[in-house]
Design a protein around this motif. Sequence first.
Motif, PDB file in Angstrom:
ATOM      1  N   HIS A 169       0.752  -1.243  -0.110  1.00 32.80           N
ATOM      2  CA  HIS A 169      -0.016   0.059   0.141  1.00 32.80           C
ATOM      3  C   HIS A 169       1.018   1.310  -0.111  1.00 32.80           C
ATOM      4  N   PRO A 170       0.486   2.306  -0.589  1.00 38.72           N
ATOM      5  CA  PRO A 170       1.487   3.378  -0.802  1.00 38.72           C
ATOM      6  C   PRO A 170       1.599   4.244   0.331  1.00 38.72           C
ATOM      7  N   LEU A 171       0.606   4.307   1.387  1.00 39.25           N
ATOM      8  CA  LEU A 171       0.549   4.983   2.396  1.00 39.25           C
ATOM      9  C   LEU A 171       1.898   4.595   3.505  1.00 39.25           C
ATOM     10  N   PRO A 172       1.654   3.154   3.818  1.00 40.56           N
ATOM     11  CA  PRO A 172       2.693   2.536   4.601  1.00 40.56           C
ATOM     12  C   PRO A 172       3.944   2.632   3.979  1.00 40.56           C
ATOM     13  N   CYS A 173       4.082   2.587   2.738  1.00 39.60           N
ATOM     14  CA  CYS A 173       5.371   2.560   1.978  1.00 39.60           C
ATOM     15  C   CYS A 173       6.003   4.006   2.155  1.00 39.60           C
ATOM     16  N   LEU A 174       5.148   5.061   2.073  1.00 39.99           N
ATOM     17  CA  LEU A 174       5.717   6.564   2.308  1.00 39.99           C
ATOM     18  C   LEU A 174       6.184   6.699   3.739  1.00 39.99           C
ATOM     19  N   MET A 175       5.449   6.170   4.587  1.00 43.80           N
ATOM     20  CA  MET A 175       5.717   6.279   6.130  1.00 43.80           C
ATOM     21  C   MET A 175       7.068   5.756   6.531  1.00 43.80           C
ATOM     22  N   LEU A 176       7.060   4.541   5.900  1.00 41.34           N
ATOM     23  CA  LEU A 176       8.371   3.728   6.280  1.00 41.34           C
ATOM     24  C   LEU A 176       9.687   4.283   5.430  1.00 41.34           C
ATOM     25  N   THR A 177       9.398   4.841   4.381  1.00 38.63           N
ATOM     26  CA  THR A 177      10.596   5.568   3.662  1.00 38.63           C
ATOM     27  C   THR A 177      10.905   6.721   4.569  1.00 38.63           C
ATOM     28  N   THR A 178      10.162   7.393   5.033  1.00 45.26           N
ATOM     29  CA  THR A 178      10.340   8.743   5.894  1.00 45.26           C
ATOM     30  C   THR A 178      11.143   8.299   7.084  1.00 45.26           C
ATOM     31  N   ALA A 179      10.620   7.030   7.579  1.00 44.95           N
ATOM     32  CA  ALA A 179      11.218   6.612   8.982  1.00 44.95           C
ATOM     33  C   ALA A 179      12.642   6.160   8.772  1.00 44.95           C
ATOM     34  N   ILE A 180      12.959   5.347   7.825  1.00 48.42           N
ATOM     35  CA  ILE A 180      14.322   4.996   7.498  1.00 48.42           C
ATOM     36  C   ILE A 180      15.294   5.965   6.978  1.00 48.42           C
ATOM     37  N   ALA A 181      14.559   7.327   6.185  1.00 47.96           N
ATOM     38  CA  ALA A 181      15.634   8.318   6.096  1.00 47.96           C
ATOM     39  C   ALA A 181      15.927   8.989   7.238  1.00 47.96           C
TER      40      ALA A 181
END
Length: 346
Positions: free
Chosen positions: A91-103
């Motif tokens: 899903h794009p929403l958790p994908c966006l949140m995870l990318t931000t968290a890892i960044a």
Amino acid sequence: MNPHAKLITILSLLVGTTITISSNHWMMAWTGLEINTLAIIPLIAKSHHPRAIEATIKYFLTQSAASALVLFSSMINAWLTGQWDITQLNHPLPCLMLTTAIAIKLGLAPFHFWFPEVLQGSHLTTALLLSTLMKFPPLTLLLMTSKSLNPTLLTTLAITSMTLGGWMGLNQTQTRKILAFSSISHLGWMALVIIYNPKLSLLAFLLYTVMTTAVFLSLNKIKVLKLSAMLISWTKTPTLNAALMLTLLSLAGLPPLTGFSPKWLIIQELTKQEMTPAATIAAMLSLLGLFFYLRLAYHSTITLPPNSSNHMKMWYTRKTPSTLTATLTSLSISLLPLSPMILTMT
């Protein structure tokens, strides 16, 4: 620091890293990240200096926020898809949140502000761990979810990191801050290619780890924390300083040294993926980093300060570098001829 406490801390770092890189479940990966965060905190704060305490608080608050975001994104993904598997990020929403968290965890721009300050407040060996070992678990999560990530977002983060990492390192006088911005810039190169060739991104991280470890161990050996002290460090260990100069040039990516190999392969891969503008921008931004690496290399090999210095001149002492430093320095200089073999492996 108490030897038993140091042993427990180092073992916890290894256990946390192993749990994260070997897990398929989001909760286990999050547990490994938390063990890592709690294990590194005593090492940052062990000097009891106000700057070290400040660095510890900044690190804890930043990593706690990032870990909470990782947990939140995994819970939303499980709610939307019914999957706790790390590779099932659909899903794009958790994908966006995870990318931000890892960044945030990696220190990618524009979430990089904590990283130079934490490194500046840490001892050189702790800064080495923060720049290499602590980057590995979050990068592994990015590698495992690379097929689901947003290419535009990652490319934007990567180019921003390369720009700020090179630009903000230009006027620094502290070696730890310079290496912090160097780390941000190198992470940009890894993030740029991680979707298209995850193995190449991992190779770039391993070579970066070898070169950065050699630089940190050399600086720790000659006890240099700022450029003005590096001006007169040549009198202590001339051979080590000459090797340090070559390692710094390798970090800059100059041929025929090892550091040229990952940048060359990444630009080649981006060209294959028809991302010629991104490859061109990355190659041009590497010139920013080249400037402060050349500045460091010049300071490490100069024999006489060009102006008066407040530092006392050092006696020449026969301090031989350790076997580990010598091995890593040799690898940092001479691995480029093995690039064809590395290319077949990736």
